[in-house]
Scaffold this motif. Structure first.
Motif, PDB file in Angstrom:
ATOM      1  N   PHE A  65       0.833  -1.196   0.000  1.00 55.76           N
ATOM      2  CA  PHE A  65       0.000   0.000   0.000  1.00 55.76           C
ATOM      3  C   PHE A  65       0.870   1.248   0.000  1.00 55.76           C
ATOM      4  O   PHE A  65       2.001   1.225   0.474  1.00 55.76           O
ATOM      5  CB  PHE A  65      -0.883   0.040   1.260  1.00 55.76           C
ATOM      6  N   VAL A  66       0.310   2.356  -0.542  1.00 57.58           N
ATOM      7  CA  VAL A  66       0.980   3.650  -0.434  1.00 57.58           C
ATOM      8  C   VAL A  66       0.818   4.086   1.019  1.00 57.58           C
ATOM      9  O   VAL A  66      -0.283   3.995   1.572  1.00 57.58           O
ATOM     10  CB  VAL A  66       0.321   4.684  -1.375  1.00 57.58           C
ATOM     11  N   PRO A  67       1.877   4.570   1.671  1.00 58.59           N
ATOM     12  CA  PRO A  67       1.751   5.008   3.059  1.00 58.59           C
ATOM     13  C   PRO A  67       0.668   6.088   3.190  1.00 58.59           C
ATOM     14  O   PRO A  67       0.572   6.978   2.346  1.00 58.59           O
ATOM     15  CB  PRO A  67       3.130   5.590   3.388  1.00 58.59           C
ATOM     16  N   PRO A  68      -0.176   6.000   4.233  1.00 61.96           N
ATOM     17  CA  PRO A  68      -1.265   6.967   4.406  1.00 61.96           C
ATOM     18  C   PRO A  68      -0.788   8.419   4.437  1.00 61.96           C
ATOM     19  O   PRO A  68      -1.490   9.310   3.981  1.00 61.96           O
ATOM     20  CB  PRO A  68      -1.902   6.575   5.741  1.00 61.96           C
ATOM     21  N   VAL A  69       0.413   8.652   4.954  1.00 66.31           N
ATOM     22  CA  VAL A  69       0.952  10.015   5.012  1.00 66.31           C
ATOM     23  C   VAL A  69       1.068  10.596   3.601  1.00 66.31           C
ATOM     24  O   VAL A  69       0.800  11.774   3.383  1.00 66.31           O
ATOM     25  CB  VAL A  69       2.337  10.001   5.703  1.00 66.31           C
TER      26      VAL A  69
END
Length: 85
Positions: A65-69
């Protein structure tokens, strides 16, 4: 205001790659040449070299996943680009 309410809303996780262990396609690793012994149409054992796909055990167990930040700052067209890749 309305703009603050929209920014507060959590975004769904942005998946980059789905693991074959979680139902994704097993792709990305090159197939391997393997020598196997199997019976031919007459029942005689023969040794053959086959091009077999990489085993599922060669892939990571978890999806990426792409980091939420980072994901919260991506614009809609950028999110679509990440999904496309």
């Amino acid at each position: 205001s309305e703009e603050e309410a929209e920014e507060e809303r959590p975004l769904e996780p942005l998946m980059v790659w789905k693991s074959p262990h979680e139902g994704g396609l097993a792709k990305g690793l090159p197939p391997k040449l393997m020598t196997v012994t199997r019976p031919d149409e007459y029942g005689i054992e023969e040794t053959v070299t086959e091009l077999l796909p990489a085993p599922a055990s060669a892939y990571a167990n978890e999806s990426a996943f792409v980091p939420p930040v980072l994901a919260k700052w991506l614009r809609p067209h950028q999110r679509e680009g990440v999904k496309f890749m």
